[in-house]
Design a protein around this motif. Structure first.
Motif, PDB file in Angstrom:
ATOM      1  N   ILE A  77      13.541  33.618 -37.876  1.00 24.35           N
ATOM      2  CA  ILE A  77      12.432  32.758 -37.468  1.00 24.35           C
ATOM      3  C   ILE A  77      11.926  33.317 -36.147  1.00 24.35           C
ATOM      4  O   ILE A  77      12.610  33.246 -35.124  1.00 24.35           O
ATOM      5  CB  ILE A  77      12.865  31.290 -37.325  1.00 24.35           C
ATOM      6  CG1 ILE A  77      13.415  30.776 -38.649  1.00 24.35           C
ATOM      7  CG2 ILE A  77      11.694  30.430 -36.867  1.00 24.35           C
ATOM      8  CD1 ILE A  77      13.947  29.367 -38.586  1.00 24.35           C
ATOM      9  N   ASP A  78      10.737  33.890 -36.163  1.00 29.66           N
ATOM     10  CA  ASP A  78      10.178  34.597 -35.013  1.00 29.66           C
ATOM     11  C   ASP A  78       9.296  33.645 -34.221  1.00 29.66           C
ATOM     12  O   ASP A  78       8.267  33.167 -34.725  1.00 29.66           O
ATOM     13  CB  ASP A  78       9.379  35.807 -35.489  1.00 29.66           C
ATOM     14  CG  ASP A  78       9.082  36.775 -34.356  1.00 29.66           C
ATOM     15  OD1 ASP A  78       9.064  36.341 -33.195  1.00 29.66           O
ATOM     16  OD2 ASP A  78       8.867  37.978 -34.624  1.00 29.66           O
ATOM     17  N   ASP A  79       9.696  33.372 -32.948  1.00 26.93           N
ATOM     18  CA  ASP A  79       8.898  32.489 -32.100  1.00 26.93           C
ATOM     19  C   ASP A  79       7.633  33.166 -31.598  1.00 26.93           C
ATOM     20  O   ASP A  79       6.612  32.507 -31.393  1.00 26.93           O
ATOM     21  CB  ASP A  79       9.732  32.024 -30.899  1.00 26.93           C
ATOM     22  CG  ASP A  79      10.934  31.214 -31.328  1.00 26.93           C
ATOM     23  OD1 ASP A  79      10.781  30.398 -32.238  1.00 26.93           O
ATOM     24  OD2 ASP A  79      12.028  31.400 -30.764  1.00 26.93           O
ATOM     25  N   TYR A  80       7.709  34.465 -31.364  1.00 27.42           N
ATOM     26  CA  TYR A  80       6.556  35.170 -30.792  1.00 27.42           C
ATOM     27  C   TYR A  80       5.425  35.309 -31.813  1.00 27.42           C
ATOM     28  O   TYR A  80       4.277  35.003 -31.520  1.00 27.42           O
ATOM     29  CB  TYR A  80       6.989  36.551 -30.290  1.00 27.42           C
ATOM     30  CG  TYR A  80       5.927  37.250 -29.477  1.00 27.42           C
ATOM     31  CD1 TYR A  80       5.794  36.994 -28.118  1.00 27.42           C
ATOM     32  CD2 TYR A  80       5.057  38.162 -30.065  1.00 27.42           C
ATOM     33  CE1 TYR A  80       4.818  37.618 -27.370  1.00 27.42           C
ATOM     34  CE2 TYR A  80       4.082  38.795 -29.323  1.00 27.42           C
ATOM     35  CZ  TYR A  80       3.963  38.521 -27.973  1.00 27.42           C
ATOM     36  OH  TYR A  80       2.989  39.136 -27.242  1.00 27.42           O
ATOM     37  N   LYS A  81       5.768  35.762 -33.030  1.00 25.15           N
ATOM     38  CA  LYS A  81       4.755  35.917 -34.076  1.00 25.15           C
ATOM     39  C   LYS A  81       4.504  34.628 -34.845  1.00 25.15           C
ATOM     40  O   LYS A  81       3.566  34.567 -35.652  1.00 25.15           O
ATOM     41  CB  LYS A  81       5.188  37.008 -35.058  1.00 25.15           C
ATOM     42  CG  LYS A  81       5.284  38.386 -34.436  1.00 25.15           C
ATOM     43  CD  LYS A  81       5.685  39.415 -35.483  1.00 25.15           C
ATOM     44  CE  LYS A  81       5.773  40.809 -34.884  1.00 25.15           C
ATOM     45  NZ  LYS A  81       6.175  41.815 -35.897  1.00 25.15           N
ATOM     46  N   MET A  82       5.347  33.624 -34.617  1.00 23.55           N
ATOM     47  CA  MET A  82       5.247  32.339 -35.311  1.00 23.55           C
ATOM     48  C   MET A  82       5.265  32.547 -36.825  1.00 23.55           C
ATOM     49  O   MET A  82       4.318  32.222 -37.553  1.00 23.55           O
ATOM     50  CB  MET A  82       3.992  31.580 -34.880  1.00 23.55           C
ATOM     51  CG  MET A  82       4.059  31.074 -33.449  1.00 23.55           C
ATOM     52  SD  MET A  82       2.773  29.894 -33.062  1.00 23.55           S
ATOM     53  CE  MET A  82       3.193  29.498 -31.355  1.00 23.55           C
ATOM     54  N   GLU A  83       6.364  33.093 -37.302  1.00 25.24           N
ATOM     55  CA  GLU A  83       6.556  33.345 -38.719  1.00 25.24           C
ATOM     56  C   GLU A  83       8.041  33.277 -39.044  1.00 25.24           C
ATOM     57  O   GLU A  83       8.890  33.305 -38.136  1.00 25.24           O
ATOM     58  CB  GLU A  83       5.993  34.715 -39.115  1.00 25.24           C
ATOM     59  CG  GLU A  83       6.687  35.871 -38.431  1.00 25.24           C
ATOM     60  CD  GLU A  83       6.059  37.215 -38.732  1.00 25.24           C
ATOM     61  OE1 GLU A  83       4.870  37.224 -39.130  1.00 25.24           O
ATOM     62  OE2 GLU A  83       6.740  38.243 -38.561  1.00 25.24           O
ATOM     63  N   TYR A  84       8.353  33.186 -40.317  1.00 25.96           N
ATOM     64  CA  TYR A  84       9.744  33.205 -40.764  1.00 25.96           C
ATOM     65  C   TYR A  84       9.819  33.920 -42.098  1.00 25.96           C
ATOM     66  O   TYR A  84       8.848  33.964 -42.860  1.00 25.96           O
ATOM     67  CB  TYR A  84      10.314  31.789 -40.852  1.00 25.96           C
ATOM     68  CG  TYR A  84       9.793  30.955 -41.999  1.00 25.96           C
ATOM     69  CD1 TYR A  84      10.570  30.724 -43.132  1.00 25.96           C
ATOM     70  CD2 TYR A  84       8.517  30.388 -41.955  1.00 25.96           C
ATOM     71  CE1 TYR A  84      10.098  29.959 -44.178  1.00 25.96           C
ATOM     72  CE2 TYR A  84       8.050  29.617 -42.987  1.00 25.96           C
ATOM     73  CZ  TYR A  84       8.832  29.399 -44.094  1.00 25.96           C
ATOM     74  OH  TYR A  84       8.363  28.644 -45.137  1.00 25.96           O
ATOM     75  N   SER A  85      10.994  34.493 -42.369  1.00 25.88           N
ATOM     76  CA  SER A  85      11.215  35.264 -43.596  1.00 25.88           C
ATOM     77  C   SER A  85      12.230  34.540 -44.462  1.00 25.88           C
ATOM     78  O   SER A  85      13.249  34.045 -43.961  1.00 25.88           O
ATOM     79  CB  SER A  85      11.715  36.677 -43.270  1.00 25.88           C
ATOM     80  OG  SER A  85      10.768  37.379 -42.488  1.00 25.88           O
ATOM     81  N   VAL A  86      11.943  34.506 -45.752  1.00 22.14           N
ATOM     82  CA  VAL A  86      12.791  33.779 -46.689  1.00 22.14           C
ATOM     83  C   VAL A  86      12.887  34.577 -47.980  1.00 22.14           C
ATOM     84  O   VAL A  86      11.952  35.268 -48.379  1.00 22.14           O
ATOM     85  CB  VAL A  86      12.222  32.363 -46.953  1.00 22.14           C
ATOM     86  CG1 VAL A  86      10.835  32.447 -47.564  1.00 22.14           C
ATOM     87  CG2 VAL A  86      13.141  31.551 -47.843  1.00 22.14           C
ATOM     88  N   GLN A  87      14.057  34.501 -48.612  1.00 24.63           N
ATOM     89  CA  GLN A  87      14.253  35.088 -49.937  1.00 24.63           C
ATOM     90  C   GLN A  87      14.602  33.958 -50.901  1.00 24.63           C
ATOM     91  O   GLN A  87      15.493  33.142 -50.626  1.00 24.63           O
ATOM     92  CB  GLN A  87      15.381  36.120 -49.923  1.00 24.63           C
ATOM     93  CG  GLN A  87      15.577  36.817 -51.251  1.00 24.63           C
ATOM     94  CD  GLN A  87      16.774  37.730 -51.250  1.00 24.63           C
ATOM     95  OE1 GLN A  87      17.656  37.628 -52.094  1.00 24.63           O
ATOM     96  NE2 GLN A  87      16.824  38.649 -50.296  1.00 24.63           N
ATOM     97  N   LEU A  88      13.916  33.915 -52.026  1.00 27.56           N
ATOM     98  CA  LEU A  88      14.094  32.786 -52.940  1.00 27.56           C
ATOM     99  C   LEU A  88      13.956  33.238 -54.383  1.00 27.56           C
ATOM    100  O   LEU A  88      13.358  34.276 -54.685  1.00 27.56           O
ATOM    101  CB  LEU A  88      13.086  31.675 -52.626  1.00 27.56           C
ATOM    102  CG  LEU A  88      11.594  32.032 -52.562  1.00 27.56           C
ATOM    103  CD1 LEU A  88      10.951  31.876 -53.919  1.00 27.56           C
ATOM    104  CD2 LEU A  88      10.883  31.145 -51.573  1.00 27.56           C
ATOM    105  N   THR A  89      14.533  32.418 -55.244  1.00 33.65           N
ATOM    106  CA  THR A  89      14.327  32.550 -56.686  1.00 33.65           C
ATOM    107  C   THR A  89      13.321  31.495 -57.095  1.00 33.65           C
ATOM    108  O   THR A  89      13.588  30.292 -56.968  1.00 33.65           O
ATOM    109  CB  THR A  89      15.638  32.363 -57.450  1.00 33.65           C
ATOM    110  OG1 THR A  89      16.563  33.394 -57.064  1.00 33.65           O
ATOM    111  CG2 THR A  89      15.406  32.441 -58.950  1.00 33.65           C
TER     112      THR A  89
END
Length: 457
Positions: A77-89
């Motif tokens: 969860i990136d505070d600077y870019k305001m984004e998060y990465s997730v892997q899902l089915t």
């Protein structure tokens, strides 16, 4: 007759065995799947460009697509870019009447495809996606299952980087809500509707580990949007993350407190130790400024004040105040010493003048006529003598009622009131004032940010 009857019995059993062997050879399920697929997806029989009929084959109703997902991991969860990465089915399920087939009395449960372009697919997209990719190692992680009643299940494993607008006013004591939005790109709600699968539409992997956050809970909701081309179906998942405070307590808050306390050491040093006090104040000030710049470098430049800005700003003010206190002490010490020197010179001058005056008076007495007569005053005065009464008045002692002692004045009276003692008094007052004010600030700060209601957040 007996021989003929026995022959017919053997022939009957042989025919049964041959029929059973023929049936076993006939029911080859892999071959049966191929035939079924050719039957329902053959050329000229199925068109993947045509949307399936609505509920129960009704043409006027939209196609309902039920969605559910399994969150495998949340990498960052990136505070600077305001984004998060997730892997899902990700899974979708709908019904297509054109894909019904015979299940051979329940023996053929479903058909499996790995090519999504063979059947009609919903045009779903992730509206807040920044980046994304499929997984193709070793084989593409995707499959389509077609059930005998025409139900279609589509499952795929994907990795996404999603936008997450954050409010950092309470950083690092904040909670953030990151959403995962899914919508139809071209089909309006008259043709296609997305619905959450009943029961448990979102599953999360056990022991989900995040470096600086904790996933408190998640909520599913609908977010249909209207544009000038129509209304489009939309689903969303709100992930509520709570920031782990222990990291910031160890890396930011405790070091800042230690720097502020170290700056107070100069109050206990002698006022004459100018190099020690100046180097201590400048070093703590530069260290505090470096700490503040390092914190701000990992955060986006926002237009509002964050909780960490209040903390670092006040700590920097205390360190700077300790340096200014020494400047005030040094100035008071120098001005006091100058006034003391001037006072000593004046006292010496007055003493010299008095000595000169006494010498002149003695010389005048020696120069007087030796025949002069001196009036002798009586040794004993009578009670009615006016001179005696005047002397008694001068010797009267005026008694006044005792006053209650003042604590502050009593404490300050321990230090001399001369100009040269003002610097020591400033140091002593600073030893008590700075810690008390800093403790009061901590009380207000933590009570404000820790016990704030969730609605305010």
């Amino acid at each position: 007759m007996g021989t003929g009857h026995f022959f017919w019995v053997i022939f009957y059993f042989a025919s049964l065995c041959s029929a059973s062997l023929a049936n076993n050879a006939k029911i080859n399920f892999r071959e049966k799947e191929k035939k079924v697929l050719d039957q329902i997806l053959g050329a000229g029989k199925y068109d993947a460009r045509i949307r399936p009929s609505g509920l129960n084959g009704t043409e006027n109703l939209p196609t309902y697509v039920y969605v559910n997902m399994f969150l495998r991991s949340i990498s960052k969860i990136d505070d600077y870019k305001m984004e998060y990465s997730v892997q899902l089915t990700f899974r979708e399920q709908w019904t297509d009447e054109r894909l019904k087939f015979d299940d051979i009395q329940g023996r053929l449960k479903y058909l499996t495809l790995t090519e999504a372009n063979r059947v009609w697919m919903p045009d779903l997209f992730f509206s807040n996606e920044k980046e994304g990719h499929f997984h193709n190692i070793i084989m593409p992680n995707v499959y389509i299952r077609i059930f005998p009643n025409g139900s279609v299940l589509y499952s795929i494993r994907i990795s996404l980087t999603l936008a997450c607008p954050m409010n950092l006013k309470l950083y690092p004591l904040d909670r953030q809500i990151c959403s995962l939005r899914m919508a139809s790109y071209g089909w309006t709600t008259n043709d296609l509707v997305f619905l959450w699968k009943e029961g448990d539409p979102v599953q999360v992997v056990k022991n989900l580990h995040l470096p600086r956050f904790t996933l408190e809970k998640f909520l599913t909701d609908y977010c249909n949007s209207k544009t000038n081309t129509g209304e489009y179906s939309c689903l969303k998942v709100d992930l509520l993350f709570k920031r782990e405070f222990s990291y910031y307590l160890i890396q930011i808050y405790i070091p800042c407190c230690m720097l502020v306390i170290v700056s107070w050491v100069s109050f206990w040093l002698d006022q004459g130790a100018v190099p020690a006090r100046v180097s201590l104040g400048v070093t703590t000030l530069l260290t505090m400024a470096t700490q503040t710049s390092g914190i701000n470098a990992s955060l986006p430049p926002v237009s509002y004040t964050k909780a960490i800005d209040v903390w670092t700003g006040v700590c920097l003010t205390f360190v700077f105040g300790a340096l200014l206190e020494f400047a005030l002490v040094n100035y008071a010490s120098r001005s006091g010493s100058n006034k003391a020197n001037m006072h000593k010179e004046n006292m010496k001058k007055k003493r010299r003048d008095l000595e000169q005056a006494s010498i002149d008076a003695a010389s005048d007495l020696l120069d007087t006529d030796s025949n002069a007569t001196f009036a002798m005053k009586p040794l004993v005065r009578h009670p009615g003598d006016p001179l005696a009464l005047e002397k008694l008045r001068q010797c009267e002692v005026h008694m006044q009622a005792p006053k209650r002692p003042n604590c502050c004045k009593t404490w300050l009276s321990k230090f001399p009131t001369r100009q040269c003692s003002r610097s020591k008094r400033i140091d002593v007052i600073s030893r008590i004032t700075f810690p008390l004010v800093f403790a009061l600030f901590n009380l207000v700060y933590w009570s404000t940010y820790l016990f704030r209601d969730e609605e305010d957040e």
